[in-house]
Design an enzyme around this catalytic site. Structure first.
Site, PDB file in Angstrom:
ATOM      1  N   CYS A   1     -46.962  27.581 -19.653  1.00 13.29           N
ATOM      2  CA  CYS A   1     -45.760  28.258 -20.143  1.00 13.29           C
ATOM      3  C   CYS A   1     -45.290  27.545 -21.399  1.00 13.29           C
ATOM      4  O   CYS A   1     -45.577  26.375 -21.615  1.00 13.29           O
ATOM      5  CB  CYS A   1     -44.672  28.253 -19.088  1.00 13.29           C
TER       6      CYS A   1
ATOM      7  N   THR B   1     -64.284  26.506 -19.519  1.00 11.01           N
ATOM      8  CA  THR B   1     -63.959  27.823 -20.072  1.00 11.01           C
ATOM      9  C   THR B   1     -65.231  28.493 -20.580  1.00 11.01           C
ATOM     10  O   THR B   1     -65.501  29.672 -20.292  1.00 11.01           O
ATOM     11  CB  THR B   1     -62.935  27.665 -21.222  1.00 11.01           C
TER      12      THR B   1
ATOM     13  N   ASN C   1     -56.104  25.391  -9.412  1.00 11.72           N
ATOM     14  CA  ASN C   1     -55.431  24.427 -10.276  1.00 11.72           C
ATOM     15  C   ASN C   1     -53.907  24.512 -10.182  1.00 11.72           C
ATOM     16  O   ASN C   1     -53.220  23.510 -10.229  1.00 11.72           O
ATOM     17  CB  ASN C   1     -55.870  24.617 -11.735  1.00 11.72           C
TER      18      ASN C   1
ATOM     19  N   THR D   1     -76.426  21.954 -31.333  1.00 11.63           N
ATOM     20  CA  THR D   1     -76.820  20.574 -31.050  1.00 11.63           C
ATOM     21  C   THR D   1     -75.968  19.996 -29.920  1.00 11.63           C
ATOM     22  O   THR D   1     -74.745  20.083 -29.967  1.00 11.63           O
ATOM     23  CB  THR D   1     -76.661  19.709 -32.326  1.00 11.63           C
TER      24      THR D   1
ATOM     25  N   GLN E   1     -61.620  21.896 -10.016  1.00 16.69           N
ATOM     26  CA  GLN E   1     -60.587  21.052  -9.418  1.00 16.69           C
ATOM     27  C   GLN E   1     -61.070  20.277  -8.189  1.00 16.69           C
ATOM     28  O   GLN E   1     -60.338  19.430  -7.675  1.00 16.69           O
ATOM     29  CB  GLN E   1     -59.378  21.910  -9.021  1.00 16.69           C
TER      30      GLN E   1
ATOM     31  N   SER F   1     -65.925  20.811 -15.272  1.00 13.72           N
ATOM     32  CA  SER F   1     -65.432  20.297 -16.558  1.00 13.72           C
ATOM     33  C   SER F   1     -65.149  18.812 -16.418  1.00 13.72           C
ATOM     34  O   SER F   1     -64.350  18.399 -15.580  1.00 13.72           O
ATOM     35  CB  SER F   1     -64.143  21.029 -16.946  1.00 13.72           C
ATOM     36  N   ALA F   2     -65.804  17.999 -17.264  1.00 16.08           N
ATOM     37  CA  ALA F   2     -65.768  16.537 -17.073  1.00 16.08           C
ATOM     38  C   ALA F   2     -64.363  15.944 -17.170  1.00 16.08           C
ATOM     39  O   ALA F   2     -64.051  14.970 -16.491  1.00 16.08           O
ATOM     40  CB  ALA F   2     -66.693  15.866 -18.089  1.00 16.08           C
ATOM     41  N   HIS F   3     -63.494  16.537 -17.995  1.00 22.42           N
ATOM     42  CA  HIS F   3     -62.194  15.870 -18.190  1.00 22.42           C
ATOM     43  C   HIS F   3     -61.274  16.001 -16.980  1.00 22.42           C
ATOM     44  O   HIS F   3     -60.231  15.356 -16.910  1.00 22.42           O
ATOM     45  CB  HIS F   3     -61.504  16.347 -19.480  1.00 22.42           C
TER      46      HIS F   3
HETATM   47  C1  LIG Z   1     -59.101  23.034 -16.423  1.00 20.46           C
HETATM   48  C2  LIG Z   1     -59.723  24.180 -15.716  1.00 20.46           C
HETATM   49  C3  LIG Z   1     -60.615  25.035 -16.380  1.00 20.46           C
HETATM   50  C4  LIG Z   1     -60.904  24.914 -17.851  1.00 20.46           C
HETATM   51  O1  LIG Z   1     -61.619  23.758 -18.151  1.00 20.46           O
HETATM   52  P1  LIG Z   1     -61.844  23.382 -19.695  1.00 20.46           P
HETATM   53  O2  LIG Z   1     -63.043  22.517 -19.687  1.00 20.46           O
HETATM   54  O3  LIG Z   1     -60.601  22.661 -20.093  1.00 20.46           O
HETATM   55  O4  LIG Z   1     -62.053  24.645 -20.426  1.00 20.46           O
HETATM   56  C5  LIG Z   1     -61.199  26.065 -15.662  1.00 20.46           C
HETATM   57  N1  LIG Z   1     -60.938  26.237 -14.365  1.00 20.46           N
HETATM   58  C6  LIG Z   1     -60.090  25.437 -13.696  1.00 20.46           C
HETATM   59  C7  LIG Z   1     -59.848  25.672 -12.250  1.00 20.46           C
HETATM   60  C8  LIG Z   1     -59.448  24.389 -14.343  1.00 20.46           C
HETATM   61  O5  LIG Z   1     -58.600  23.612 -13.685  1.00 20.46           O
END
Ligand SMILES: *Cc1c(COP(=O)(O)O)cnc(C)c1O
Length: 388
Positions: free
Chosen positions: A330, A74, A156, A242, A184, A204-206
């Site tokens: 939602c 984000t 996504n 930091t 994704q 995004s790592a997660h």
């Molecule tokens: C999850 C996602 C994001 C946001 O990632 P965050 O690190 O959770 O902010 C942005 N773009 C796509 C396509 C995503 O699936």
């Protein structure tokens, strides 16, 4: 109700891989120096960040000076869109930003706000019913006022893969910057930025078995963007604050693992996903696949069911032990149609009955088979108003 939950929501987030967690661990309490400090504790964590940066750069095929660590995708998306010297662009003849209508909210909402503040103009690229950019119409839209094109790579919500490489090569010879949100795709597609011909890329790592709260931004020419926060000189001044050392170490390790497994995981999950889609469409009446049927993420199945409220469906699936999603954010108890599906022309009835099933490392053929029969049962019961 079973106590164990079967996780089928890998597009929302993924568990941290054991090897990633092990790589992060020393940087919480053992090596905790501020990477900006001069002493050895600081040197140790600064070195860890720089080797993470080099590893990410090597995987993406760029110099380390093009890699920036942020707190999320984000933030990375905001940094590109808000930071792309939009003031300067507005004053010049190029002020127009093109995105698809099916971007993540961190792109769509940012563009909405920038436009409402008179900073740049935002228009949508034409997409087909699956949310994929129409390549031939795209070329005709590239007028002289366009500063930036931003397209999501793997969607996504509906799983569609955009022809980023093709769009990148169309833009190559033009003075138009190209950004892609590749969050994704990391688990499934090679992300070499030269092959893709992108100027900016967000991760995004997660979403790839790394920790939450750390994003990566690739910027071919970092000088083109301004920081959106004021502060210290971390991340070459582009992203003050930091650095979160363990999360950055984890992000790089997770990227390395995910990119090394992308071919085998794609090959393993694609047939499971295809079988899931086949059985659902064959056995559930008034159902449809959303997104592109060919060009889609190998782990991603998304549907709409007529006469079903997504939230209710998800609640009953959860009670039966399955974690899935509608694909959009939602709110519980408030049946709202998916904005993305409405934008693609789906009627409200279908856009209110969306289901997203996203497979991952823990998914097996047996899990998919069991899930499919439960899904068929739950949809049947909801439609016939039987108490479950
Ligand atoms: C999850 C996602 C994001 C946001 O990632 P965050 O690190 O959770 O902010 C942005 N773009 C796509 C396509 C995503 O699936």
């Amino acid at each position: 109700m079973s106590s164990e939950i079967v996780y089928l929501d890998h597009s929302a987030t993924t568990p941290v891989d054991e090897a990633v967690f092990a790589a992060m661990k020393p940087y919480f309490s053992e090596y905790y120096g501020n990477p900006s400090s001069l002493h050895r504790q600081g040197q140790k964590t600064e070195a860890a960040i720089e080797s993470a940066r080099s590893l990410v750069a090597e995987i993406l095929g760029c110099p380390p000076t093009s890699i920036f660590f942020t707190a999320s995708a984000t933030e990375s998306n905001n940094l590109v869109l808000q930071g792309l010297s939009l003031d300067r662009i507005l004053n010049s003849s190029r002020y127009h930003v093109l995105t698809t209508p099916v971007e993540h909210p961190s792109v769509l909402e940012t563009m909405r706000q920038l436009q409402s503040r008179g900073r740049g103009m935002h228009s949508f690229l034409p997409v087909d019913r699956g949310g994929k950019v129409k390549v031939t119409e795209f070329e005709n839209l590239l007028s002289d006022d366009i500063a930036l094109v931003a397209t999501i790579y793997g969607n996504n919500e509906i799983g569609t893969i955009n022809p980023v490489k093709h769009l990148g090569s169309s833009l190559q010879s033009r003075p138009i910057a190209f950004h892609t949100d590749a969050v994704q795709t990391v688990n499934f597609i090679d992300l070499n930025v030269n092959r893709l011909q992108v100027d900016f890329l967000t991760l995004s790592a997660h979403k790839f078995y790394g920790p939450k709260g750390v994003g990566i931004l690739y910027a071919r020419d970092p000088g083109a963007i301004q920081p959106i926060m004021k502060g210290g000189s971390q991340e070459s001044g582009l992203r003050p604050g930091t650095q979160n050392v363990p999360l950055i170490v984890g992000a790089a390790k997770a990227l390395e693992l995910a990119q090394s497994l992308h071919k085998s995981e794609s090959a393993r999950l694609r047939p499971l996903r295809d079988e899931l889609i086949r059985v659902v469409l064959a056995r559930i009446s008034d159902s449809a696949l959303t997104g592109d049927s060919e060009e889609r993420l190998p782990h991603h199945a998304s549907f709409v069911f007529s006469g079903i409220d997504s939230n209710e469906l998800l609640t009953y699936l959860d009670l039966r032990g399955y974690a899935c999603s509608s694909g959009s954010a939602c709110k519980v108890g408030n049946p709202e149609p998916s904005a993305l599906l409405l934008a693609l022309g789906y009627p409200e009835d279908l856009a209110t009955g969306a289901l997203r099933v996203t497979l991952g490392k823990s998914s097996s053929a047996e899990i998919v088979e069991d899930f499919t029969s439960v899904l068929i049962e739950v949809v049947d019961s909801l439609r016939s108003q039987v108490n479950l």
